[in-house]
Scaffold this active site. Sequence first.
Site, PDB file in Angstrom:
ATOM      1  N   GLU A 184      34.842  94.920  10.315  1.00  0.00           N
ATOM      2  CA  GLU A 184      34.304  94.020   9.840  1.00  0.00           C
ATOM      3  C   GLU A 184      34.730  92.841   9.843  1.00  0.00           C
ATOM      4  O   GLU A 184      34.322  91.616   9.502  1.00  0.00           O
ATOM      5  CB  GLU A 184      33.528  94.705   8.362  1.00  0.00           C
ATOM      6  CG  GLU A 184      34.161  95.291   7.378  1.00  0.00           C
ATOM      7  CD  GLU A 184      33.271  95.640   6.188  1.00  0.00           C
ATOM      8  OE1 GLU A 184      32.792  95.095   6.026  1.00  0.00           O
ATOM      9  OE2 GLU A 184      33.807  96.371   5.890  1.00  0.00           O
ATOM     10  N   ASN A 229      27.133  92.316   8.645  1.00  0.00           N
ATOM     11  CA  ASN A 229      27.281  91.597   7.017  1.00  0.00           C
ATOM     12  C   ASN A 229      28.335  90.507   7.488  1.00  0.00           C
ATOM     13  O   ASN A 229      28.007  89.026   6.566  1.00  0.00           O
ATOM     14  CB  ASN A 229      27.101  92.571   6.087  1.00  0.00           C
ATOM     15  CG  ASN A 229      25.495  93.294   6.242  1.00  0.00           C
ATOM     16  OD1 ASN A 229      25.037  92.957   6.861  1.00  0.00           O
ATOM     17  ND2 ASN A 229      25.598  94.267   4.932  1.00  0.00           N
ATOM     18  N   ASP A 230      29.471  91.705   7.291  1.00  0.00           N
ATOM     19  CA  ASP A 230      30.811  91.038   6.739  1.00  0.00           C
ATOM     20  C   ASP A 230      31.761  90.082   8.489  1.00  0.00           C
ATOM     21  O   ASP A 230      31.807  88.680   8.346  1.00  0.00           O
ATOM     22  CB  ASP A 230      31.617  91.721   6.377  1.00  0.00           C
ATOM     23  CG  ASP A 230      31.544  92.100   4.984  1.00  0.00           C
ATOM     24  OD1 ASP A 230      31.255  90.410   3.574  1.00  0.00           O
ATOM     25  OD2 ASP A 230      31.586  92.727   4.843  1.00  0.00           O
ATOM     26  N   CYS A 237      26.513  99.666  10.505  1.00  0.00           N
ATOM     27  CA  CYS A 237      25.990 100.537   9.069  1.00  0.00           C
ATOM     28  C   CYS A 237      25.776  98.953   8.734  1.00  0.00           C
ATOM     29  O   CYS A 237      25.455  98.319   7.523  1.00  0.00           O
ATOM     30  CB  CYS A 237      26.879 100.911   8.007  1.00  0.00           C
ATOM     31  SG  CYS A 237      28.277 100.297   7.961  1.00  0.00           S
ATOM     32  N   HIS A 248      24.681  90.978  -1.552  1.00  0.00           N
ATOM     33  CA  HIS A 248      24.248  92.208  -1.946  1.00  0.00           C
ATOM     34  C   HIS A 248      22.947  92.176  -2.954  1.00  0.00           C
ATOM     35  O   HIS A 248      22.996  93.648  -3.289  1.00  0.00           O
ATOM     36  CB  HIS A 248      25.221  92.511  -2.585  1.00  0.00           C
ATOM     37  CG  HIS A 248      27.128  93.668  -1.567  1.00  0.00           C
ATOM     38  ND1 HIS A 248      28.074  92.643  -0.845  1.00  0.00           N
ATOM     39  CD2 HIS A 248      26.365  94.299  -0.782  1.00  0.00           C
ATOM     40  CE1 HIS A 248      28.710  92.896  -0.640  1.00  0.00           C
ATOM     41  NE2 HIS A 248      28.019  94.524  -0.144  1.00  0.00           N
TER      42      HIS A 248
HETATM   43  C1  PEP Z   1      29.114  95.753   6.168  1.00  0.00           C
HETATM   44  O1  PEP Z   1      29.449  93.778   5.896  1.00  0.00           O
HETATM   45  O2  PEP Z   1      28.113  95.253   7.283  1.00  0.00           O
HETATM   46  C2  PEP Z   1      28.276  96.388   5.178  1.00  0.00           C
HETATM   47  C3  PEP Z   1      28.135  97.395   5.736  1.00  0.00           C
HETATM   48  O3  PEP Z   1      29.107  96.319   4.432  1.00  0.00           O
HETATM   49  P1  PEP Z   1      28.832  95.558   2.564  1.00  0.00           P
HETATM   50  O4  PEP Z   1      26.818  94.990   3.249  1.00  0.00           O
HETATM   51  O5  PEP Z   1      28.571  96.037   1.183  1.00  0.00           O
HETATM   52  O6  PEP Z   1      29.978  94.300   2.729  1.00  0.00           O
HETATM   53 MG    MG Z   2      31.273  94.788   4.059  1.00  0.00          MG
END
Ligand code: PEP
Ligand code: MG
Length: 576
Positions: free
Chosen positions: A433, A456-457, A504, A191
């Site tokens: 995710e 991302n997750d 996202c 993050h």
């Molecule tokens: C993700 O996991 O792709 C996501 C968009 O959420 P974050 O990056 O906040 O975990």
């Molecule tokens: Mg996430």
Amino acid sequence: MIKLKGIAAASGISIGLAFKLGKEEFVIPKDAINKDDIAVQIQLFEEALIKTRREIIELQKRISTEMGQEEAQIFDAHLLVLEDRMLIEEVISRLKREHLNVAYIFSEVLKKYISVFSKIEDEYLKERIADINDVGKRILRHLLGKERRAISASGEKMIIVAHDLSPSDTAAMHKQNVAAFVTDVGGKTSHTAIMAKALEIPAVVGVEGVTAKVNPNDTLIVDGSSGIVIINPDKDTLRAYGKEKEKLRGVTEGFYSAKDLPAVTTDGKTVEINGNIEFPEEVPSVKLHGGHGIGLYRTEFFYMNRKDLPTEEEHYQAYKYVAEEMKPHPVIIRTLDLGGDKFLSQFNIPREMQPFLGWRAIRFCLARPDIFKLQLRAILRASVHGDLKLMYPMISGLEELRQANKILEEAKDELKKKKVPFNNDIQVGTMIEVPSAAMTADILAKETDFFSIGTNDLIQYSLAVDRANEKVAYLYDPAHPAVLRLIKNIIEAAHSNNIRVGMCGEMAGEPHLALVLLGLGLDEFSMPAQVIPELKYIIRALSFKQAKEISDGALRLSTGKEVESFTKAKLKEILK
Ligand code: PEP
Ligand code: MG
């Protein structure tokens, strides 16, 4: 000149002076003093207290104008430490008794205080330790004659070099004069990296040992696109990077030509390109870069860098602002996703062995329906001000989705009873995710209005690679066939059930992989604002038919490397 390679986290080139952000440690001398010098030492101590007080009030004023009064109130506790009679008197009486230099005595008294406070079983007092520590360091700095150099004091943009930066450290730098970030540790989708992108600050993370190699005020070149950091470059290198920076500006301007046009392929397929935000203040940037709506509003940043919890009214005002600003375009609010690498000081979350697999996101919210429902009520109330949707993070199966929806229904009932208006048909989405959600997407699709794939997750969980760990970053691969297959499965499940599917995670903004996602039928792409113009430009440059051929081709390949070189070659052809 030293050249180091790390992980490219936020693109762009910065050239500037290094500002080392360390865990400031002091070497405190222990000197005997004459009896006659006691008065001088007391005077030194008093001056240090006055200077510290002035410094904190200045800081408080600045934070108050830049961020608001509430944030500034944090420093009230710091000022109280300065007025602590017991602490002051103990320093003076020990000075008179022990005949040692005041810096040494003060540091000893400070240590004693911290150790006493640490043993008391009182959460409030425990929290004061951080305040005492912070103020104590400021006083010591003055006693030792070290002036704190504020990042922006020189007026010149500085390059922050730190072992690690927490997402809240990064968020706090929001308004400061930062030209780039470089850290020893971290991954591409940590993050901290995501915040750097949001702030449009070039960043390279996971540069092993960079803090040991850089000295304050060294000249640095940070290339956030290739992950290169150069310490004290020679003249030729400086000139070359200066040119590269100009070139990059030219390319960016090319992409910008399409930013306000719709994201439509040459054969007429339209997709939605949205922006990701962490703060309402980022809305103008999404609009400026040509984003249609907001595909991910990470609301947990609202809880950071403050000591209390945001009230329902504060949540409501923030969401109302974003909804109204983006109206009539959609805004997807993601409910609180704390945990993992995002810790909030307000909640007493025990340290876990594997925080990304632990008490995080929807799991925390279902265990704390008070906090969850307050946020849901605020989102519902704001839903009358624009096209607001909400989505839950980290859903691992249908039961969690149903439990979250049950709390949402309770929130709706409470508002109905009070006759507070809200959009009863607000769309409720599920983030996909977690691999178990990806594999049961057909089941989830029947009870949700839309999907948003959080790669991302999803990547870290499906490939078993900590997204914030630079040691295993080489395995973190969005192009891995397993990831592509999971995404294909999710999109097909959504479309067979007539719901829309977006993405996202950072992958949505990777130009070469976006070709595959387009071909797989992704309806919505949401990404950091600065990437939007390039993505739009690319989507407008090919046909859906071509994209389908690319995704078919990519899915036939056996390794992430093969997928990467295949898609990069296709992108090059398209942009020619
Ligand atoms: C993700 O996991 O792709 C996501 C968009 O959420 P974050 O990056 O906040 O975990
Ligand atoms: Mg996430």
